[in-house]
Design a protein around this motif. Structure first.
Motif, PDB file in Angstrom:
ATOM      1  N   PHE A 269       1.089  -0.906  -0.310  1.00 42.97           N
ATOM      2  CA  PHE A 269       0.751   0.100   0.037  1.00 42.97           C
ATOM      3  C   PHE A 269       0.984   0.750  -0.205  1.00 42.97           C
ATOM      4  O   PHE A 269       1.890   1.920   1.160  1.00 42.97           O
ATOM      5  CB  PHE A 269      -1.191   0.097   1.192  1.00 42.97           C
ATOM      6  CG  PHE A 269      -2.046  -0.913   1.357  1.00 42.97           C
ATOM      7  CD1 PHE A 269      -1.432  -2.076   2.729  1.00 42.97           C
ATOM      8  CD2 PHE A 269      -2.371  -1.816  -0.201  1.00 42.97           C
ATOM      9  CE1 PHE A 269      -2.654  -2.840   2.822  1.00 42.97           C
ATOM     10  CE2 PHE A 269      -3.325  -2.579   0.535  1.00 42.97           C
ATOM     11  CZ  PHE A 269      -3.255  -3.520   1.405  1.00 42.97           C
ATOM     12  N   VAL A 270       1.020   2.677  -0.678  1.00 48.64           N
ATOM     13  CA  VAL A 270       1.888   3.053  -1.371  1.00 48.64           C
ATOM     14  C   VAL A 270       0.978   4.429  -1.741  1.00 48.64           C
ATOM     15  O   VAL A 270       0.267   4.570  -2.797  1.00 48.64           O
ATOM     16  CB  VAL A 270       2.203   2.747  -2.685  1.00 48.64           C
ATOM     17  CG1 VAL A 270       3.579   3.958  -2.363  1.00 48.64           C
ATOM     18  CG2 VAL A 270       3.195   2.121  -2.258  1.00 48.64           C
ATOM     19  N   PRO A 271      -0.134   4.931  -0.834  1.00 45.90           N
ATOM     20  CA  PRO A 271      -0.899   6.059  -0.671  1.00 45.90           C
ATOM     21  C   PRO A 271      -0.464   7.211  -1.810  1.00 45.90           C
ATOM     22  O   PRO A 271      -1.090   8.014  -2.567  1.00 45.90           O
ATOM     23  CB  PRO A 271      -0.928   5.976   0.725  1.00 45.90           C
ATOM     24  CG  PRO A 271      -0.181   5.997   1.115  1.00 45.90           C
ATOM     25  CD  PRO A 271       0.643   5.234   0.846  1.00 45.90           C
ATOM     26  N   ASP A 272       1.257   7.215  -1.560  1.00 52.21           N
ATOM     27  CA  ASP A 272       1.315   9.074  -1.979  1.00 52.21           C
ATOM     28  C   ASP A 272       1.704   8.472  -3.679  1.00 52.21           C
ATOM     29  O   ASP A 272       2.550   7.931  -3.715  1.00 52.21           O
ATOM     30  CB  ASP A 272       2.633   9.498  -1.451  1.00 52.21           C
ATOM     31  CG  ASP A 272       3.150  11.102  -2.034  1.00 52.21           C
ATOM     32  OD1 ASP A 272       3.743  10.451  -2.874  1.00 52.21           O
ATOM     33  OD2 ASP A 272       2.105  11.751  -1.461  1.00 52.21           O
ATOM     34  N   ALA A 275       5.298   8.958  -4.136  1.00 49.98           N
ATOM     35  CA  ALA A 275       6.082   7.132  -3.104  1.00 49.98           C
ATOM     36  C   ALA A 275       6.062   6.557  -4.422  1.00 49.98           C
ATOM     37  O   ALA A 275       6.467   5.159  -4.275  1.00 49.98           O
ATOM     38  CB  ALA A 275       5.531   7.003  -2.117  1.00 49.98           C
TER      39      ALA A 275
ATOM     40  N   GLU B 288       4.497   9.527   7.040  1.00 49.16           N
ATOM     41  CA  GLU B 288       3.916   7.965   7.228  1.00 49.16           C
ATOM     42  C   GLU B 288       3.239   7.548   5.052  1.00 49.16           C
ATOM     43  O   GLU B 288       3.272   7.077   4.764  1.00 49.16           O
ATOM     44  CB  GLU B 288       2.556   7.386   7.583  1.00 49.16           C
ATOM     45  CG  GLU B 288       3.206   6.809   8.886  1.00 49.16           C
ATOM     46  CD  GLU B 288       1.965   7.083  10.121  1.00 49.16           C
ATOM     47  OE1 GLU B 288       0.830   7.241   9.735  1.00 49.16           O
ATOM     48  OE2 GLU B 288       2.698   7.402  11.521  1.00 49.16           O
ATOM     49  N   SER B 289       2.276   8.464   4.839  1.00 53.03           N
ATOM     50  CA  SER B 289       1.555   8.354   3.350  1.00 53.03           C
ATOM     51  C   SER B 289       2.926   8.103   2.488  1.00 53.03           C
ATOM     52  O   SER B 289       2.931   7.764   1.227  1.00 53.03           O
ATOM     53  CB  SER B 289       1.305   9.541   3.007  1.00 53.03           C
ATOM     54  OG  SER B 289      -0.302   9.508   3.720  1.00 53.03           O
ATOM     55  N   ILE B 290       3.640   9.320   2.173  1.00 55.79           N
ATOM     56  CA  ILE B 290       5.176   8.728   1.257  1.00 55.79           C
ATOM     57  C   ILE B 290       5.691   7.379   1.588  1.00 55.79           C
ATOM     58  O   ILE B 290       5.859   7.612   0.331  1.00 55.79           O
ATOM     59  CB  ILE B 290       5.984  10.382   1.412  1.00 55.79           C
ATOM     60  CG1 ILE B 290       4.640  11.786   1.631  1.00 55.79           C
ATOM     61  CG2 ILE B 290       7.092  10.308   0.656  1.00 55.79           C
ATOM     62  CD1 ILE B 290       5.991  12.386   1.935  1.00 55.79           C
ATOM     63  N   PHE B 291       5.964   7.476   2.880  1.00 57.36           N
ATOM     64  CA  PHE B 291       7.063   6.006   2.309  1.00 57.36           C
ATOM     65  C   PHE B 291       5.350   4.828   3.205  1.00 57.36           C
ATOM     66  O   PHE B 291       6.395   3.617   3.298  1.00 57.36           O
ATOM     67  CB  PHE B 291       7.855   6.319   3.961  1.00 57.36           C
ATOM     68  CG  PHE B 291       9.129   7.613   3.323  1.00 57.36           C
ATOM     69  CD1 PHE B 291       8.909   8.342   4.814  1.00 57.36           C
ATOM     70  CD2 PHE B 291       9.774   7.306   3.093  1.00 57.36           C
ATOM     71  CE1 PHE B 291      10.141   9.174   4.439  1.00 57.36           C
ATOM     72  CE2 PHE B 291      10.984   7.935   2.815  1.00 57.36           C
ATOM     73  CZ  PHE B 291      10.860   9.283   3.381  1.00 57.36           C
ATOM     74  N   ALA B 292       4.836   4.828   2.812  1.00 56.09           N
ATOM     75  CA  ALA B 292       3.951   4.488   3.203  1.00 56.09           C
ATOM     76  C   ALA B 292       3.973   3.821   4.189  1.00 56.09           C
ATOM     77  O   ALA B 292       4.230   1.779   3.945  1.00 56.09           O
ATOM     78  CB  ALA B 292       4.263   3.134   1.595  1.00 56.09           C
TER      79      ALA B 292
END
Lengths: 579, 344
Positions: A269-272, A275, B288-292
């Protein structure tokens, strides 16, 4: 003394952190099941791989793992407790549909021997009965056969209020479902339902797993299977789900089409978005989707493969012609002038890097445009013609401020609303500028999705009619052309707070939409949609901005990769890494 | 002191009640969890009406709050929509330890959802906070003792640069440099996303390796800011009379700095760290979002965007309790550190 105490406190905190690292709670526990019975594959479909000859004993190879960068974590793996695209798309990994759709979005039989039709007797002449004949070699991953009882159970569970499923559609269109024998399913309708192929039997539930849960708890809502479907019927089986982190599926040894070539599918899961891009470029992921259009050249330069897949979605302006909308937007001349004032080709080229193209109707991306009237003349970007139309209709700029006025002197202002997605806000800015050039003032606003798509009772701007033009990407019940957005019965009001016809009631359009859903003759149905599409196009009741395909980025080492717009991973069991 | 502690704890009860009411009302008005159910299409009216009834969202706001607080197992609800409330409620309410179930992950308990993520957040945030404290103390003291030297100017410049950079910029730049580009240049590189490499598995080494970039991003800004604070406090303290007295008594410089000056300069830092500690539980949304990284920050923002009131309220109430307790602990530590402070 106090310094020593500080040092002790620091040390304890560090040790605590290291202990937490080591003592991670287990991922979603996999309920203990019996060892699956390995079923010898029966006579396979022509597409199934030939069984390989016994190889000499060798050291076991490292398992092959394909890693997906998944920007949204599913909320559930139960097909009827999720509407998320990022969840439904995974169903071809661990579940099975009665029929699935190939890379041309054409249905092919999966659990059934053939797609029902009037010709093969699967559909009765009056269209009220559809009969499915199931294959006799289909099994769940634990070896239990898939039978009509599973289909009947699926229907019963959907319709039972105790289960609080997300949607009963389209099963609420049925009178009943019968299972006269293990390989036959009979669907009985009170009136014909022409959109059945696109909407029914998406994800069959294992009766032998969920019936005991329902019998014990009175609902399947709390079943472990919903978040850990360890029994499935796809090429892969659920293995592990660590919240916020990853999902893992391993290959199903009992898959009747043959064992998948890749051993594990791992979803990170990679929300960005940035990223996700970095992970794909660095090789930490083999597949990604919903990527920013602006990153496509970067991926292509890095040697990754980008697939563009039509999934029926098109970005468009939904026009509000209800009574509370501005007089300007309710005037067809103004709407036609708008249609000629926006340079959609430039939007596709400049904002979307030429990866897509303008559309004229909501049905453009469906079945190669079969449902689009051949008589439609696309709107050309012609601001001078738009100005002339508006002048002739009496919209004159009397005060010289660049904005035309109504006959009563009030300015021609229209309200445009959309969500906060960046591309939409870019389009708003372009539209505002281009409409100003023809003398229309576009007041733009945007809201978060769950506010924008809220209901009438919540005062959501589109629902209560505060916006003249509403922009978002939508589809029909793809791959079927059916949609109920413009039905008069769907107008929201205090008596009908959940209605979602935010546009208006046009008696002619309403009658056409009601006619198409019960029309069983495909040619006649197509003709109805030709009439619908031409009427809506010429009266600018929906204005297409661009076709909105799904973008998939794939590691070039992956072979045999194909995508469907309906069931994206329909052939994932054939995927492999290049040797 | 005991009476002070008991009084503070009793004062916390009405405070938490007021906080819960305000947060609940805010949450109910942030959006409609049934609008799209996370999908790409608007929810059908029939389904929205049914789900609204079955999830209790059709009740007046005060009733929804009441059921959240004390449960609904003492009453009956209308599940079928026939106007007859005949189905017994199943919720016990937070006062009996039942935070409810998520509206997004239907059927899953809120406490389970939070406890799945909390350890991941603590793994990341506690080491980050420790590094920030150590780094800011070291840099702040060093800089103060060498005021206006070249070293001090360099440190000051770097601190301002670090403090003024947005976290997402630092995170993405570090990811691209140490992850993507280092790999492309054939250098040893750091992983970009996640807690571990799936091909290797979830080992301690893998988790530690994946922590490097997120912790680096988290510490740069905070350490830059705190070091400036420590520096100014130190400069103020080392010009005090008692420091001059200590030096004139012949104490070694190290003893003067660490035993007298730093202790007094660090007192205000205790307050700031005390405010930070409960926020550790909330995680770091952007990082946390950027590094998942699967932590509380992402959990909060994911469920907030879906208007999942039970989960968001669970997280917010947990943080509220942590704030109240940490403030109390901070006051106690303050009194212990500084004998002049007494609470009545």
């Amino acid at each position: 003394m106090k310094i020593k105490l500080w040092l002790i406190v620091m040390t304890v905190l560090i040790v605590f952190s290291l202990v937490m690292t080591a003592c991670q709670p287990a991922a979603t526990p996999v309920p203990a099941t019996d060892e699956p019975v390995v079923v010898e594959p029966t006579a396979a479909e022509p597409a199934a791989p030939e069984p390989t000859a016994e190889a000499p004993m060798e050291a076991p190879m490292e398992p092959q793992v394909v890693t997906f960068a998944w920007t949204q974590e599913p909320d559930s793996l139960h097909p009827f407790y999720t509407d998320m695209w990022f969840s439904a798309t995974l169903q071809q990994l661990y579940l099975c549909w009665a029929w699935e759709f190939d890379d041309q979005n054409v249905a092919y039989p999966n659990l059934v021997k053939e797609i029902p039709s009037v010709e093969n007797g699967g559909i009765s002449a009056d269209g009220l009965t559809i009969t499915l004949h199931l294959r006799d070699d289909i099994v769940w991953s634990d070896g239990e056969p898939i039978t009509s009882a599973d289909f009947k159970f699926t229907y019963d569970m959907l319709m039972d209020d105790a289960n609080s499923v997300n949607s009963k559609y389209p099963y609420d269109a049925l009178d009943s479902v019968e299972a006269p024998d293990a390989q036959t399913v009979v669907m009985n309708f009170p009136e014909p339902f022409s959109a059945w192929e696109a909407n029914f039997w998406r994800g069959i539930l294992p009766k032998h797993v969920l019936q005991p849960v329902f019998d014990t708890e009175g609902s399947m809502m709390g079943a472990d299977w919903n978040l850990a479907p360890t029994v499935g019927c796809g090429p892969y089986i659920f293995d592990e789900w660590e919240s916020g982190s990853f999902l893992r599926f391993t290959k199903n040894e009992n898959y009747w089409k043959g064992t998948a070539k890749i051993d594990d599918v791992f979803l990170q899961f990679v929300p960005d978005d940035a990223a996700q891009t970095a992970a794909l470029l660095a090789g930490d992921a083999d597949l990604g989707t919903f990527i920013p259009v602006s990153d496509v050249p970067t991926f292509q330069d890095a040697g990754l493969t980008v697939f563009t897949v039509d999934s029926g979605y098109a970005e468009g302006w939904f026009i509000n012609f209800r009574d509370m909308a501005s007089p300007g937007i309710r005037d067809v001349v103004v709407r036609q002038a708008i249609a000629m004032s926006l340079d959609r080709e430039a939007i596709s080229q400049d904002l979307l890097l030429g990866l897509t193209h303008p559309v004229e109707t909501l049905w453009d991306p469906i079945a190669g445009g079969a449902y689009v009237s051949p008589d439609i003349v696309p709107w050309k970007y012609d601001p001078e013609a738009a100005k002339t139309m508006l002048e002739d209709a009496g919209y004159i700029d009397t005060d010289g401020d660049g904005i035309r006025e109504y006959k009563d002197g009030s300015p021609l202002v229209l309200v445009h609303g959309t969500t906060i997605r960046e591309i939409r806000q870019d389009i708003q800015a372009v539209a505002q500028q281009q409409l100003r050039e023809v003398g229309i003032d576009l007041a733009i606003e945007s809201q978060d999705s769950d506010i924008f798509f809220g209901g009438y009772a919540d005062g959501a701007p589109p629902a209560i009619g505060d916006q003249d033009i509403m922009e978002w990407s939508d589809s029909t019940y793809f791959p079927d052309p059916d949609t109920d957005y413009w039905l008069c019965s769907q107008l929201p009001s205090a008596d009908n707070p959940y209605g979602y016809n935010y546009y208006g009631c046009d008696e002619k359009l309403d009658a056409l939409f009601q006619a198409q859903i019960i029309e069983t003759d495909p040619t006649a149905r197509e003709a109805i949609f030709h009439e619908i599409s031409k009427y809506m196009h010429d009266n600018v009741l929906w204005y297409g901005i661009y076709s909105d395909p799904d973008l998939w980025v794939v590691n070039s080492n992956l072979t045999n990769v194909k995508f469907s717009g309906v069931t994206p991973f329909y052939n994932i069991w054939e995927w492999d890494f290049a040797k | 002191m005991s009476r002070y502690i008991i009084r503070r704890l009793l004062q916390a009860i009405p405070l938490l009640f007021i906080i819960s009411v305000l947060l609940f009302v805010l949450m109910i008005n942030t959006g409609d969890p049934l609008s799209t159910l996370g999908g790409r299409r608007v929810t059908r009216p029939e389904d929205r009406e049914r789900l609204s009834r079955q999830l209790g969202l059709d009740q007046p706001i005060y009733k929804q709050y009441l059921f959240w607080l004390i449960g609904n197992d003492w009453t009956k609800v209308d599940m079928e929509g026939d106007g007859i409330a005949e189905t017994p409620g199943t919720r016990k309410g937070i006062l009996r330890g039942d935070f409810g179930t998520s509206m997004v992950q239907r059927g899953k308990a809120v406490t389970e959802i939070i406890l799945d993520r909390l350890p991941n957040t603590l793994i990341l945030m506690i080491p980050a906070e420790i590094i920030v404290i150590i780094l800011s103390l070291a840099v702040g003291v060093y800089s103060a003792l060498r005021q206006y030297t070249v070293t001090d100017h360099i440190i000051t410049g770097l601190s301002f640069i670090g403090y003024s950079m947005p976290i997402f910029f630092i995170a993405l730049v570090s990811m691209y440099i140490f992850g993507v580009n280092f790999k492309a240049w054939g250098l040893p590189y750091l992983p970009t996303v996640g807690m571990f490499d799936p091909k290797i598995g979830k080992t301690t080494g893998q988790v530690l390796l994946h922590m490097v970039l997120p912790i680096f991003s988290l510490t740069v800004i905070s350490a830059a800011g705190y070091s400036r604070f420590v520096r100014s406090q130190m400069l103020e303290v080392i010009s005090e009379d008692y420091i001059r007295t200590a030096r004139s008594k012949g104490l070694p410089n190290r003893m003067v700095i660490t035993g007298h000056a730093l202790k007094n300069a660090a007192l205000p830092l205790v307050t700031i760290i005390g405010l930070d500690i409960p926020l550790l539980l909330g995680g770091a949304v952007v990082t946390e979002s950027i590094f998942a990284w699967p932590g509380m920050g992402r959990l909060f923002i994911d469920h907030l965007s879906r208007s999942d009131t039970p989960v968001v309220m669970g997280i917010l109430m947990m943080i509220s309790v942590a704030v109240i307790l940490s403030q109390l602990i901070t006051d106690i530590i303050y009194a212990w550190l500084d004998p002049r402070i007494r609470y009545s």
